[in-house]
Design an enzyme around this catalytic site. Sequence first.
Site, mmCIF file in Angstrom:
data_model
loop_
_atom_site.group_PDB
_atom_site.id
_atom_site.type_symbol
_atom_site.label_atom_id
_atom_site.label_comp_id
_atom_site.label_asym_id
_atom_site.label_seq_id
_atom_site.Cartn_x
_atom_site.Cartn_y
_atom_site.Cartn_z
ATOM 1 N N CYS A 182 22.505 -30.034 -28.040
ATOM 2 C CA CYS A 182 22.232 -30.475 -26.357
ATOM 3 C C CYS A 182 22.058 -31.804 -25.779
ATOM 4 O O CYS A 182 20.938 -32.452 -26.677
ATOM 5 C CB CYS A 182 21.591 -29.847 -25.586
ATOM 6 S SG CYS A 182 21.546 -29.654 -23.579
ATOM 7 N N CYS A 241 1.051 -1.011 0.491
ATOM 8 C CA CYS A 241 -0.349 -0.428 0.166
ATOM 9 C C CYS A 241 1.048 1.255 0.174
ATOM 10 O O CYS A 241 2.288 1.426 0.134
ATOM 11 C CB CYS A 241 -0.659 -0.204 1.387
ATOM 12 S SG CYS A 241 -0.885 -1.424 1.693
ATOM 13 N N CYS A 270 26.646 -26.792 -18.143
ATOM 14 C CA CYS A 270 26.852 -25.026 -18.793
ATOM 15 C C CYS A 270 27.564 -24.348 -17.755
ATOM 16 O O CYS A 270 28.107 -23.066 -18.505
ATOM 17 C CB CYS A 270 25.258 -25.000 -18.652
ATOM 18 S SG CYS A 270 24.010 -26.058 -19.446
ATOM 19 N N GLY A 274 4.063 -2.990 4.030
ATOM 20 C CA GLY A 274 4.759 -4.197 3.115
ATOM 21 C C GLY A 274 4.318 -5.318 3.477
ATOM 22 O O GLY A 274 3.475 -5.301 3.295
ATOM 23 N N CYS A 299 30.613 -26.998 -22.426
ATOM 24 C CA CYS A 299 29.620 -27.607 -22.909
ATOM 25 C C CYS A 299 30.314 -28.356 -24.788
ATOM 26 O O CYS A 299 30.767 -27.346 -25.008
ATOM 27 C CB CYS A 299 28.289 -27.024 -23.605
ATOM 28 S SG CYS A 299 27.631 -27.820 -25.001
#
Lengths: 483, 1515
Positions: free
Chosen positions: B1133, B23, B1139, B258, B1144
């Site tokens: 892949c 708010c 990764c 909050g 790779c």
Amino acid sequence: MGDPRGFLKSARQSNSYREVCERVNDFKDVSLSRPEKQSQEQASRCMDCGTPFCHGSCPIGNYIPEWNDLVFRKQWKKAFEILEAANNFPEFTGRLCPALCEYACVLGINDDPVTIRENELAIIEYGFEHGFVKPKTISSRTGKRVAVVGSGPAGLSCADQLNKAGHEVVVFERDNKIGGILRYGIPDFKLEKSIIDRRLAILKKEGIVFETSANISVGAISDCLLQKDFDAICLAGGSRVPRDLKIEGRELKGIYFAMDYLTQSNRRVGEGFKPSPTNFIDAKGKKVVVIGGGDTGSDCVGTAHRQGASCVTQIEVLPMPMECRTDSQPWPRYPILLKTTSSHEEGGVRHWAVLTKKFMGENGVLKKLSCVKVEFFETQGKACPVMKEIPGSRFEIEADMAILAVGFLQPEHEGLLNNLKVGFDNRGNVKTDSNYKTSVEKVFSAGDMRRGQSLVVWAISEGRQSAHFIDKYLMGESSLPLM
Amino acid sequence: MKTNHSFPKKQGLYDPQFERDSCGVGFVCNVKGEKSNAIIKQGIEVLARLSHRGAVGADPKTGDGAGILIQIPDEFFRKIAKDNKIELPEKGLYGTGLIFLPQDDKDREFCKEVFNKIIKSNGQVMLGWRKVPVDGSCIGKCAKATEPVFEQVFIAKGENIDSELSFERKLYVIRKEIENIIRESDLNQKKYFYITNLSCRTFSYKGLLMPGQVKDFFLDLKDDSVKSALCMAHSRYSTNTFPAWDLAQPFRFLAHNGEINTLRGNVNGIRAREKLLASEFFGTDIEKLKPVIIEGGSDSAVIDNVFELLLLSGRPLEHAIMMLIPEAWEHNKFMNKELKDFYKYHACFMEPWDGPAAIAFTDGKNIGAVLDRNGLRPARYIITKNDFVVMASEAGVLDIDPADIKVSGRIEPGKMLFIDTESGRIVDNSEIKERVSNHSPYGKWNSQSLVDFSKLVSAAASNQKSEDIISSLKAFGYTREDLKTIIRPMALEGKEPVGSMGNDAPHAFLSNKSQMLYSYFKQLFAQVTNPAIDSIREKLVMSLESFIGPEKNILEETPGHSHKLRVKNPILTDDELQGLRDISINGFKTKTIYIFFDASTGKEGFSKALERICFEAEYAIEKGYSFIILSDRGSDRDNIALPALLATSAIHHYLVKKTTRSQVALVVESAEPREVHHMALLFGYGADCVNPYLAHEAVAYLIEEKEIRIELKTALKNYNKALTDGILKILSKMGISALRSYRGAQIFEALGLSDDLIEKYFTGTVSRIGGVSLDGIAEETISRHKDAYKQKDMGMSYLASGGVYQWKKDGEFHLWNPESIANLQDASRNNDIEKYKEFARLINDQSANPVTLRSLLKFSDRGGTVMPVSIEEVEPVENIMKRFATGAMSFGSISRPAHETIAIAMNRIGGKSNTGEGGEDPNRFVTLPNGDSRRSAIKQVASGRFGVTINYLVNADEIQIKIAQGAKPGEGGQLPGHKVSEIIARTRYTTPGVTLISPPPHHDIYSIEDLAQLIFDLKNANPKARVSVKLVSEIGVGTVAAGVAKGHADMILISGGDGGTGASPQSSIKYAGLPWELGLSETHQTLMLNNLRSRVRLQTDGQIRTGRDVAIAALLGAEEYGFCTAVLIVMGCVMLRHCHLNNCSVGVATQDDILQKRFSGKPEYIVNYFHFVAEELRQIMASLGIKTIDEMIGRSDLLELDESIVPLKAKGIDYSRILYKPDVPGNTAVRCVLKQDSGLDNVLDKELIKMCKDALTKNKPVKISMNINNTNRATGTMLSGEVCKTCGDGVLLEDTITCKFKGTAGQSFGAFLAKGITFELEGMTNDYVGKGISGGKIIVYPDKRAQYKPDENVIIGNTAFYGAISGEAYICGTAGERFCIRNSGLYAVVEGVGDHGCEYMTGGRVIILGKTGRNFGAGMSGGIAYVYDEDKTFKQRCNLDMVELEEVKTGDRDTIYNLLNNHFKYTKSKKAKAILDNINEELKKFIRVIPIEYKRILEGVKIEEKLDLKEALDG
């Protein structure tokens, strides 16, 4: 994965063989063992993939990336333990396996695969050398008895597993020595028989009982001995009925089945066996034609050279395979590629797309083969290409001796199998359910006898799997691994 | 026990307990306490000016709630009382309150009767009722439908009361008693009933109103005799749109902006303490006050409940608030000892109520506001020369003559603004804290009572070791993989292990492998409604410290209250545990309860043991034990251990229910926990400390086995550090700072556990599909144990392989396995439909190995009523493929060729590819000669804001705000310097080699209204692009999505928690986030219930692979579908899962040149794949009789659970909530049919663009001058987009467009300001100034008439220049928190900043001419800051983890000189002038703050090569 970039640093380096001029003079192992450092370097090329296709394509599910890493880090003992966890006899597969794993190696997509088979061999030989391989004490016994019929790789691995699970295991072998195809089918230059004996000594110490020259195919014995004395039986007698080439002149003298030829040679080399002159099969000074382009044929080629053949020709009906993968056999499948074995390096000629039409002889003795060239056509609606002879391509090959290495049909039904009344599948192999159980209570089957002629590694896999189900059958559950 | 507002009941996947709100909050007050009607008017004005922070739902006139709280307007009440024939006693001697009453006459009478009765029974006098006049004509339909009757009650003080305060207490008792009676009653309309407040001091007007409606609705407010000296105002933004009159704020004592993240733990904590509550002020009345907390209230309502209890039982306002919302005191070097002691003392019996919070509070005499320890909500205030104060979430909410301003300030993190209207002064933060901390001799009490754990030394050092470690490891489910993948890296590097790609293994309840109980739980995380915290860079707010042991009555304070054991690290070593076991200080004593049972007793023994340990714990408390050790040490072949988590939670909940939990501490000594996730669960379900002894032994074992070659001591230290850092990360993911408040907070969702198991042992945990029961858990535990010892007998000396992180034949099943990968690659490369069918079969038919939730579904023929249609009738593949998108993979996480291949393929099929975080090379915006385009349609905006320039935004078809990512929701990322190549640096606008950190939260999204603001900013930047928001599935995501829809997003993406990643902690890949089936279905249902579904499209992703997957997504409510991993596999892949190692081997996920060359993917392959998927989908559609996807959306009735596949252990599974169709009016839209109203029509920029026509079309300079106010938000952003589009990127010359504004600008002033535009502002402005500034220039200085000192007053808000790309900024005044955060290249001058200045900065230059807050330069990896350190205190406020401080070098002199010259030229800064006048001397006072790494690069030193393979955490 000790070094994630190892594959970029080192190239694949395969084992080398002894010089041809030296090795053709004896039946000793053709391979040279490689230095430890090279094993480490080769192992460092393994990428420890998240999806290890090598492990996936291996029938026994060898934990390849794990032991590669351990070899790289010089953790030989641990490497051995992990190797042994999946493979009862790495010293056999390390020498004999066509290495489906290497064809599935991820590095093989755009580089040369890891030398997996040789790494395996390095580990197990290191293990023997350093005393890692020793009999284990089996702490608790179940009191159950299991008979394993046949002592080839399937029977032995089944026996080994069941023994570890605490069962009392007796292995019955019809021949006078244990080992089946390993001992009698494979020449020493590929597998020295001391390698088998070394393993057998351990299995014996662990408590497996071996009964050799045990012809249990006689009805009464099979009934009484097996059915009554044992809680379960595993039939692992292999697939030994050879495929014949029933063409004109087949009756001529000088035409042999490969297995008869190899068995005799192996017995002469390994056991000092002296065949009677009538049964004597030897290539010395002869023009030899090996019919069949597979591994058995190749073993015959190597044996013939060592026996002193004057010339050796190998013919195969199928066309010469490609040297590299094509789109029709993409990675990671096991491709049919041109394979040049150590025996091929030793001499002789190979012909492809050649069909043998008839054997020709003089005085009942083989002198020539009449052959024709063939072509294959893909035809709609048919799984296999159709073969056609090429008109006018007839030719002859001179031959004093012809060896038929065109495969095996099925296990021998006569005797044991028929006596036990087990069912067969449509290929004539022993039929089992998915738990390796035959149509007969208590009776299981594994190996070539069940799945038909195959690789050593498949035999070991079958032995292990069947052991799991036998254990489960006996105990209600099993802690033996199943892969 | 629930409150009475009228959310829909729990249904389907919707659960009202996850409703969120946030708010705008503010107050005005006269410091001297002079009452006036003007204050009321001003309060209402503040409210109206905050209205953009509230929200409206489907009904445009129904707000989420607004209201004001004022002092009792005695004069006015006297007047109206008279009219109502009520005789009021003197002021202060009567209490009153606005009451919401049922519409039904009988019900209303009943309520009033209760009032009569209770007032009387409490010895007070009922004076009467008055109808409160309202004008209902202004409010919305929805609000109208549930509008209560408003009446005001008057109560006179009874004779038994002697003071105003005791009258106030009595009114509290009366209110609680009435509430309890009506809540327990069976009134039909009880949900209408609500007491806003009952007080002799304050009065509130509030309701389900929009802020602007308050004054018109309550006719009282039109009367000028309504007077007060203070007025607190609140405007609510709720995620839902359900009518909730009672959740409007302010509450009785506070108004909150909050969210309290730790609510569950706090609520349990209060409940556990209720038994001991006692107060001399209440005597026996105390029982009437229970339950203290009314379940079902919002977090704000709950904290108000507790605040009220603490206040009225005697603690002063400021004291109570400091107790509940303490500053981050643990690591604060600047805090004095007394204050620290105060916090430490109170930490012994109250855990922090943690979360982003700006709270305004008042008792009618004093008024104040406080900010949480992180300062995550904005709070600006102005004090005028004539004793007037206005505080609000924004500056500019009241027009105040600049000449009158005495102070323009902001509340700092953990600080308080406090006004005492009785003594008529503003009490300084430090003064008030000094006063409170000296109230009692807390320090003395602490030193007398508090026992430091490190002081405990046991005579008998423990030296126990498992005899047979292999069997123990097996019995507790350890695998080789656990040792290799989890424990080894932790012991070796002290870090949690990192992995890549997603989770394609079965959920625990589906797995046919025995599972640890931990695996059934998924971690929750913060998204949108509150921010995650960076536990590394902002560690100063984090704390693991605990105070354990028996508690006392929280309403008192005695020396004994701090008689607790202070534990700094909750992971205990064996020696520490022994110390605790042998403790005998000051009456502390410890009881060990063994949590194993006789193996021969089986399942029965299992459940009996659970009962036994609960009784033993209860008995131990009776016997006065202060600590209980739950131990499985000693379990062996004959004794099976209970799952430690089950044992802990069982006892914890048993004791909470007995309200004795606070009497004892629970310490777990177990072989079982080994991973961060395990620890987090144990703490989350009540453990105070954990000793993972077998994990420690496993570390020793690895050393013995030479797997690790370091000292055991170091290895154990590393291992424990990895655990504690990991725990902090899990806390921070939820936005929680302190383990104290996390403990027992149960921030997990169970997946596949049965309701009765949850209800009994994990009470309050969400488990939405039922599943495995206690029996099932017992079976898994027993079988694991049995197997372990049987294998030992067989001589098997090795552990099982595992196969969870790496596929193994004998391990856990994975959907991505050699077979499925090979088939997919064959299919797409050779365009082979048969191979695709084989692939689809392997994925779709999971009957043998169920993995996903959808694997248990089958298509339903609805009792034979479904009529298939012919395939020709189904819409074509080309149409369908337009709904396909690829996931956000950054160029950085995947290689350039891979990234571009995807973009080309998606453009060919009319789908959308996604840039991922990290920008996009502008060259890709140009179409290739062959017609292909490498431009990604979706431009992602992630927390790092790398490469987010105005040009990038303008070139988007869709702008996607990534709130979270499936593989690591709530976590940030890091791209290590060595991966930042030339090209990556260029696209990210940074320097090659400089590490790039993405913070866990977006620093401009700490709450739902912030997100709405960012959406607004992005819409301004590119009004044509749609804006999407990416969320990750977890419980409550539907509610968040409703809030997002209300924030005007066009599309919401619900990502499954199984999705892939370039690098994430293994525990996050595995255990954070839930499957998309749940999230999507919950979102669809919640949006339907709110009638918001019509406004927003839904997309889903996370391991979608086949047409069947798409079909299920559509039936569960998604209009669009995202693919990721499958596309990578199509490109080559093979799931190396490397990764994160940049390694790779197929060139997909690497930046390595050599490896990139190995990339062999082609766009055709992807096109082929999507054709297959669409074709498969068409077949399914035809079989279901559906012709278009639009018809398919939300048809969950076409799905049913396939009972035949459900694994035996999970037979209780129930999908009815997933397949639920909410009961809504028939005309409610099931899919998006409306366009959002983005509110762009009235933006100032429309006018600016018109005025800039000459500049835009002819490059002619334009000068503009106009006024501005706080409702003008994102000023300059649309103009910048226009400049970029019409003139091109960076083409306009400097100062071509010059705009001079006067006033207080709204949020995001000058956001993404393009090159060539200069903004000059005379006045002040709010948060997010110049975010993403792309070459423009911003100048801000105070109003010329203002007399305050710029370097001591706030002129711009928080998070200014976030993600700045380039440009210049001259700010004559100070800034709030996080100035120049993630600055890439801006040159800025400012006169002072708040905390976390220059955080994550990667480039640019910043000059700060005044004070900085704490934690300056945290995570700063590039750029240089020059701080004018007059009083030589800067060093202590700087975070030196990544930066060095040095003197200004000769090379810097020109930079400083030139920037200061400009600063003076533009702003007339006196400070700049003074420095310039004496530049040579003054330069010596500057400190140069430079990142160590950056310096090395500047100096040309190459980063060590060996860094080459350190893990990357980006993407």
